[in-house]
Scaffold this motif. Structure first.
Motif, mmCIF file in Angstrom:
data_model
loop_
_atom_site.group_PDB
_atom_site.id
_atom_site.type_symbol
_atom_site.label_atom_id
_atom_site.label_comp_id
_atom_site.label_asym_id
_atom_site.label_seq_id
_atom_site.Cartn_x
_atom_site.Cartn_y
_atom_site.Cartn_z
ATOM 1 N N PHE A 1 39.805 63.195 69.570
ATOM 2 C CA PHE A 1 39.150 62.594 69.949
ATOM 3 C C PHE A 1 40.009 61.892 71.280
ATOM 4 O O PHE A 1 39.486 61.859 72.180
ATOM 5 C CB PHE A 1 38.250 60.710 69.355
ATOM 6 C CG PHE A 1 37.133 60.917 68.341
ATOM 7 C CD1 PHE A 1 36.709 61.350 69.085
ATOM 8 C CD2 PHE A 1 37.535 60.465 66.915
ATOM 9 C CE1 PHE A 1 34.869 61.046 68.216
ATOM 10 C CE2 PHE A 1 35.929 60.385 65.913
ATOM 11 C CZ PHE A 1 35.416 61.047 67.367
ATOM 12 N N PHE A 2 40.937 61.642 71.154
ATOM 13 C CA PHE A 2 42.679 61.683 72.197
ATOM 14 C C PHE A 2 42.267 62.689 72.929
ATOM 15 O O PHE A 2 41.974 62.714 73.984
ATOM 16 C CB PHE A 2 44.031 61.734 71.853
ATOM 17 C CG PHE A 2 44.111 60.600 70.628
ATOM 18 C CD1 PHE A 2 44.054 59.456 71.694
ATOM 19 C CD2 PHE A 2 44.738 60.453 69.230
ATOM 20 C CE1 PHE A 2 43.513 58.349 70.361
ATOM 21 C CE2 PHE A 2 44.630 59.420 68.961
ATOM 22 C CZ PHE A 2 44.932 58.047 69.251
ATOM 23 N N TYR B 1 48.281 60.967 72.597
ATOM 24 C CA TYR B 1 48.482 62.052 72.357
ATOM 25 C C TYR B 1 49.541 63.215 73.153
ATOM 26 O O TYR B 1 49.156 63.449 73.556
ATOM 27 C CB TYR B 1 46.895 62.499 72.492
ATOM 28 C CG TYR B 1 47.019 64.082 70.975
ATOM 29 C CD1 TYR B 1 46.999 64.053 70.261
ATOM 30 C CD2 TYR B 1 46.682 65.277 71.943
ATOM 31 C CE1 TYR B 1 46.567 65.113 69.328
ATOM 32 C CE2 TYR B 1 46.143 66.429 71.800
ATOM 33 C CZ TYR B 1 46.161 66.485 70.374
ATOM 34 O OH TYR B 1 45.876 67.747 69.626
ATOM 35 N N ILE B 2 50.081 63.890 72.291
ATOM 36 C CA ILE B 2 50.587 65.513 73.172
ATOM 37 C C ILE B 2 50.048 66.315 72.261
ATOM 38 O O ILE B 2 49.793 67.615 72.666
ATOM 39 C CB ILE B 2 52.179 65.154 72.998
ATOM 40 C CG1 ILE B 2 53.674 63.603 73.004
ATOM 41 C CG2 ILE B 2 53.188 66.359 72.758
ATOM 42 C CD1 ILE B 2 54.246 63.954 73.036
ATOM 43 N N LEU C 1 33.139 58.071 74.653
ATOM 44 C CA LEU C 1 32.970 58.584 72.976
ATOM 45 C C LEU C 1 31.614 58.200 71.951
ATOM 46 O O LEU C 1 31.378 59.069 71.355
ATOM 47 C CB LEU C 1 34.558 57.498 71.581
ATOM 48 C CG LEU C 1 35.522 58.498 72.223
ATOM 49 C CD1 LEU C 1 36.312 57.621 71.438
ATOM 50 C CD2 LEU C 1 35.722 59.770 72.296
ATOM 51 N N LYS C 2 30.717 57.283 72.392
ATOM 52 C CA LYS C 2 29.215 56.986 72.089
ATOM 53 C C LYS C 2 28.457 57.985 72.688
ATOM 54 O O LYS C 2 28.060 58.299 72.310
ATOM 55 C CB LYS C 2 29.049 54.945 72.742
ATOM 56 C CG LYS C 2 28.051 54.836 72.445
ATOM 57 C CD LYS C 2 27.573 53.756 72.733
ATOM 58 C CE LYS C 2 27.441 53.194 74.149
ATOM 59 N NZ LYS C 2 26.321 53.284 74.931
ATOM 60 N N ASP D 1 47.480 54.705 67.856
ATOM 61 C CA ASP D 1 47.580 54.718 66.781
ATOM 62 C C ASP D 1 46.224 55.756 65.908
ATOM 63 O O ASP D 1 46.649 57.237 66.295
ATOM 64 C CB ASP D 1 46.725 53.365 66.054
ATOM 65 C CG ASP D 1 46.724 52.945 65.008
ATOM 66 O OD1 ASP D 1 47.821 52.858 64.557
ATOM 67 O OD2 ASP D 1 45.564 52.607 64.409
ATOM 68 N N GLU D 2 44.926 55.946 66.115
ATOM 69 C CA GLU D 2 44.289 56.279 65.474
ATOM 70 C C GLU D 2 42.890 56.542 65.951
ATOM 71 O O GLU D 2 42.718 55.103 66.257
ATOM 72 C CB GLU D 2 44.488 56.652 64.218
ATOM 73 C CG GLU D 2 43.415 55.284 63.464
ATOM 74 C CD GLU D 2 43.383 55.356 62.235
ATOM 75 O OE1 GLU D 2 43.468 56.544 61.284
ATOM 76 O OE2 GLU D 2 44.367 54.589 61.172
ATOM 77 N N ILE D 3 41.515 56.947 65.743
ATOM 78 C CA ILE D 3 40.695 56.692 66.490
ATOM 79 C C ILE D 3 39.429 58.655 65.085
ATOM 80 O O ILE D 3 39.566 58.746 64.847
ATOM 81 C CB ILE D 3 40.133 56.951 67.710
ATOM 82 C CG1 ILE D 3 40.171 56.602 68.745
ATOM 83 C CG2 ILE D 3 38.624 57.001 67.906
ATOM 84 C CD1 ILE D 3 39.705 56.658 69.939
#
Ligand SMILES: Nc1ncnc2c1ncn2[C@@H]1O[C@H](COP(=O)(O)OP(=O)(O)OP(=O)(O)O)[C@@H](O)[C@H]1O
Ligand SMILES: [Mg+2]
Length: 248
Positions: free
Chosen positions: A59-60, A72-73, A164-165, A194-196
């Protein structure tokens, strides 16, 4: 990319944050722990961290391609995400496209009611205060953000939602809601951190509306990991699966 795992800076409920030899970069380690109900319900799910890190990385990557700045790296290996070190803003930014969960408990919405435009809800991220819902004035008075930053956060969040949708719809998934967190990078930019993952989002099968996310754990249903693996198999491309040697 290579990086040395340094000291543990923070241990959360489902992830650890480690220093690296670069003071601007951290490693976010996704653990197998899963919690719900303010930490009241706890379990350990084999390989959850592995899959959540790969899903989040995907996602990132999609968001970076669409011009959204993220932490994100690189994914060093499943479970270990090399990330920009952010000074996190203690706000849980929740976007709702379809009514579910706490929104139905707290307000008289109808189940599966659709929101166009989506609802953006901001909760104060605080275990001590049990994440109460904020409004702009409270967020600013608490010194969490400026009003300009709130507007920036809303703008970026709406873009993330659209990107994303649409992506998920093309893969047969509905995106009822998701929770994200932002932080400041060393230049003061507001960056997605953080996160998805299925821990922080609702994903529903477009045909059956079956949950493929943490709701299964909240409800005490079986097949939680199977659902997370299904999300990975849906969102990853063949090249991602090959890279991580996944037979899913
Ligand atoms: N890029 C980053 N730099 C620094 N800290 C980060 C970054 N990304 C996420 N964090 C922080 O790392 C922690 C991750 O831990 P985790 O999500 O497990 O626990 P938690 O947020 O305390 O609990 P929960 O998510 O279950 O409410 C969070 O505090 C999050 O704000
Ligand atoms: Mg968290």
């Amino acid at each position: 990319m290579n990086a040395k795992v340094g000291n543990l800076i923070y241990k959360g409920k489902a992830k650890d944050v480690y220093e690296t030899d670069n003071s601007e970069i951290v490693i976010v380690k996704f653990r197998d722990d899963i919690t719900a109900g303010d930490g009241a319900k706890k379990e350990n799910l084999n390989k959850k961290g592995f899959y959540n890190s790969i899903i989040s990385a995907k996602f990132f990557e999609i968001l970076e391609e669409a011009g959204v700045k993220t932490q994100y790296i690189d994914l060093l290996k499943p479970g270990y995400m090399l990330s920009k070190k952010l000074k996190m803003i203690p706000i849980e930014v929740i976007t709702r496209n379809i009514a579910a969960g706490s929104l139905l408990r707290n307000f008289p919405f109808k189940e599966k009611q659709e929101f166009e435009p989506p609802i953006i809800q901001m909760d104060y991220k605080s275990d001590e205060y049990h994440d109460p819902t904020l409004n702009d004035d409270i967020a600013v008075a608490l010194g969490l953000v400026t009003i300009e930053e709130l507007n920036t956060i809303r703008e970026i969040t709406l873009k993330i939602n659209t990107v994303l949708k649409d992506f998920l719809k093309s893969r047969g998934l509905l995106f009822p809601d998701f929770k994200i967190e932002f932080g400041h990078d060393n230049q003061g930019n507001v960056v997605l951190g953080d996160e998805i993952s299925p821990d922080s989002c609702r994903f529903w099968d477009i045909e059956t509306c079956d949950n493929l996310d943490k709701d299964l754990f909240r409800k005490g249903e079986s097949g939680v990991m199977d659902a997370y693996i299904k999300v990975a198999s849906i969102v990853l491309d063949e090249k991602d699966k090959k890279k991580w040697n996944l037979d899913i």
